[in-house]
Design an enzyme around this catalytic site. Structure first.
Site, PDB file in Angstrom:
ATOM      1  N   ASN A  64       7.394  -2.907  14.599  1.00 43.55           N
ATOM      2  CA  ASN A  64       7.077  -3.499  15.905  1.00 43.55           C
ATOM      3  C   ASN A  64       7.249  -5.016  15.856  1.00 43.55           C
ATOM      4  OD1 ASN A  64       6.080  -1.647  18.142  1.00 43.55           O
ATOM      5  ND2 ASN A  64       4.994  -0.808  16.372  1.00 43.55           N
ATOM      6  N   ARG A 121     -16.634  -7.656   6.191  1.00 43.25           N
ATOM      7  CA  ARG A 121     -15.690  -7.710   7.308  1.00 43.25           C
ATOM      8  C   ARG A 121     -15.712  -9.101   7.964  1.00 43.25           C
ATOM      9  NH1 ARG A 121     -13.250  -3.373   9.408  1.00 43.25           N
ATOM     10  NH2 ARG A 121     -14.463  -1.707   8.499  1.00 43.25           N
ATOM     11  N   ARG A 173      -6.858  -2.874  10.785  1.00 45.06           N
ATOM     12  CA  ARG A 173      -8.197  -3.366  10.499  1.00 45.06           C
ATOM     13  C   ARG A 173      -9.027  -3.319  11.760  1.00 45.06           C
ATOM     14  NH1 ARG A 173     -10.325  -4.008   5.770  1.00 45.06           N
ATOM     15  NH2 ARG A 173     -11.712  -5.523   6.743  1.00 45.06           N
ATOM     16  N   ASN A 210      -2.634  -5.436  21.369  1.00 42.41           N
ATOM     17  CA  ASN A 210      -2.393  -4.423  20.334  1.00 42.41           C
ATOM     18  C   ASN A 210      -1.496  -3.324  20.895  1.00 42.41           C
ATOM     19  OD1 ASN A 210      -2.831  -3.028  17.815  1.00 42.41           O
ATOM     20  ND2 ASN A 210      -4.290  -1.682  18.862  1.00 42.41           N
ATOM     21  N   HIS A 216      -1.011   0.814  20.327  1.00 34.72           N
ATOM     22  CA  HIS A 216      -1.673   1.963  19.706  1.00 34.72           C
ATOM     23  C   HIS A 216      -0.818   3.209  19.956  1.00 34.72           C
ATOM     24  CE1 HIS A 216      -4.975   4.352  18.146  1.00 34.72           C
ATOM     25  NE2 HIS A 216      -4.785   5.182  19.162  1.00 34.72           N
ATOM     26  N   GLU A 225     -14.609  -3.281  21.128  1.00 35.41           N
ATOM     27  CA  GLU A 225     -14.634  -1.822  20.942  1.00 35.41           C
ATOM     28  C   GLU A 225     -13.224  -1.333  20.607  1.00 35.41           C
ATOM     29  OE1 GLU A 225     -16.250   2.229  23.166  1.00 35.41           O
ATOM     30  OE2 GLU A 225     -16.272   0.316  24.237  1.00 35.41           O
ATOM     31  N   THR A 242       9.879   4.418  18.650  1.00 36.26           N
ATOM     32  CA  THR A 242      11.029   3.871  19.381  1.00 36.26           C
ATOM     33  C   THR A 242      10.578   3.288  20.723  1.00 36.26           C
ATOM     34  OG1 THR A 242      12.313   5.645  18.406  1.00 36.26           O
ATOM     35  CG2 THR A 242      13.339   4.477  20.216  1.00 36.26           C
TER      36      THR A 242
HETATM   37  C1  GAR Z   1       2.684   1.852  14.871  1.00 36.03           C
HETATM   38  O1  GAR Z   1       2.938   3.176  15.249  1.00 36.03           O
HETATM   39  C2  GAR Z   1       1.445   1.328  15.577  1.00 36.03           C
HETATM   40  O2  GAR Z   1       1.286   1.832  16.880  1.00 36.03           O
HETATM   41  C3  GAR Z   1       0.371   1.855  14.682  1.00 36.03           C
HETATM   42  O3  GAR Z   1       0.864   1.690  13.378  1.00 36.03           O
HETATM   43  C4  GAR Z   1       2.283   1.768  13.400  1.00 36.03           C
HETATM   44  C5  GAR Z   1       2.811   0.539  12.726  1.00 36.03           C
HETATM   45  O4  GAR Z   1       4.197   0.593  12.579  1.00 36.03           O
HETATM   46  N1  GAR Z   1      -0.844   1.144  14.906  1.00 36.03           N
HETATM   47  C6  GAR Z   1      -2.046   1.697  14.816  1.00 36.03           C
HETATM   48  O5  GAR Z   1      -2.232   2.856  14.506  1.00 36.03           O
HETATM   49  C7  GAR Z   1      -3.192   0.755  15.126  1.00 36.03           C
HETATM   50  N2  GAR Z   1      -4.400   1.478  15.303  1.00 36.03           N
HETATM   51  P1  GAR Z   1       5.008  -0.747  12.261  1.00 36.03           P
HETATM   52  O6  GAR Z   1       4.299  -1.440  11.101  1.00 36.03           O
HETATM   53  O7  GAR Z   1       6.355  -0.240  11.827  1.00 36.03           O
HETATM   54  O8  GAR Z   1       5.041  -1.596  13.483  1.00 36.03           O
END
Ligand code: GAR
Length: 195
Positions: A14, A69, A99, A115, A117, A151, A180
């Site tokens: 990403n 943390r 994290r 973010n 998700h 949260e 993708t």
């Molecule tokens: C992605 O799918 C992102 O949505 C997910 O980790 C992957 C990272 O891929 N994030 C989470 O699960 C956050 N809670 P990348 O390092 O190739 O971008």
């Protein structure tokens, strides 16, 4: 120049998609914005090399070196501000940053944290989103770009992309299909936030 700092934990695809979009779409010229740094909480995050190859400054703040943390988040905040000459990045972009953040950290960067998700929030917060969607028999899955609040996975939704769950899908195949789309909606949403 306004600065974006990107936080990663893993492969950084990403992050790389955002960096590529910024180049291709000339964010610096059009919005006065640059990606000034990439910070990982793991030294083995594959995305670090990708960022360096693009000439972007990287840093590791290893969460295992901090007893709590709160202490980690304080060090992370210091590192983020170090990556911006104004110590006030326009956006702090979580891109596969695995994290849970403290309320204090979120408050410090309030309104500037975003973010992605890998689920259609509010469904499937947390981990193992793809397997859980398959196990529940979902016909559609997807990804969500959202603001970050104290949260976990609950901030305001900014964008979503939907993909079908296909017959015989594994979590890996579904994850690749979702990823993708993440690359497309995340870069586009960040650009829209830069006005
Ligand atoms: C992605 O799918 C992102 O949505 C997910 O980790 C992957 C990272 O891929 N994030 C989470 O699960 C956050 N809670 P990348 O390092 O190739 O971008």
């Amino acid at each position: 120049m306004k600065n974006i700092v990107i936080l990663i934990s893993g492969s950084g695809s990403n992050m790389a998609a955002i960096v590529a979009a910024a180049r291709r779409e000339q964010w610096a010229e059009r919005r006065g914005v640059q990606i000034s740094g990439v910070i990982a909480n793991r030294a083995d995050a594959g995305g670090l090399a990708l960022a360096q190859a693009q000439g972007i400054r990287t840093e590791v703040v290893d969460h295992k070196k901090f007893a709590t943390r709160t202490l980690f988040d304080e060090a992370l905040a210091v590192a983020i501000k170090r990556h911006d000459p104004d110590a006030r990045p326009a956006l702090v972009v979580l891109a596969g940053f695995m994290r849970v953040l403290t309320a204090g950290f979120v408050a410090e960067f309030e309104g500037r944290l975003v973010n992605v998700h890998p689920s259609l929030l509010p469904a499937f917060t947390g981990l193992h989103t793809h397997q859980r969607a398959i196990d529940e028999g979902c016909k559609f899955a997807g990804a969500t770009v959202h603001r970050v609040t104290a949260e976990l996975d609950h901030g305001a939704i900014l964008a979503q992309a939907v993909v079908p769950v296909l017959e015989g899908d594994t979590a890996e195949r579904l994850a690749a299909r979702v990823l993708t789309q993440e690359h497309l909606i995340y870069a586009r949403t960040i650009f829209e936030m830069l006005y």
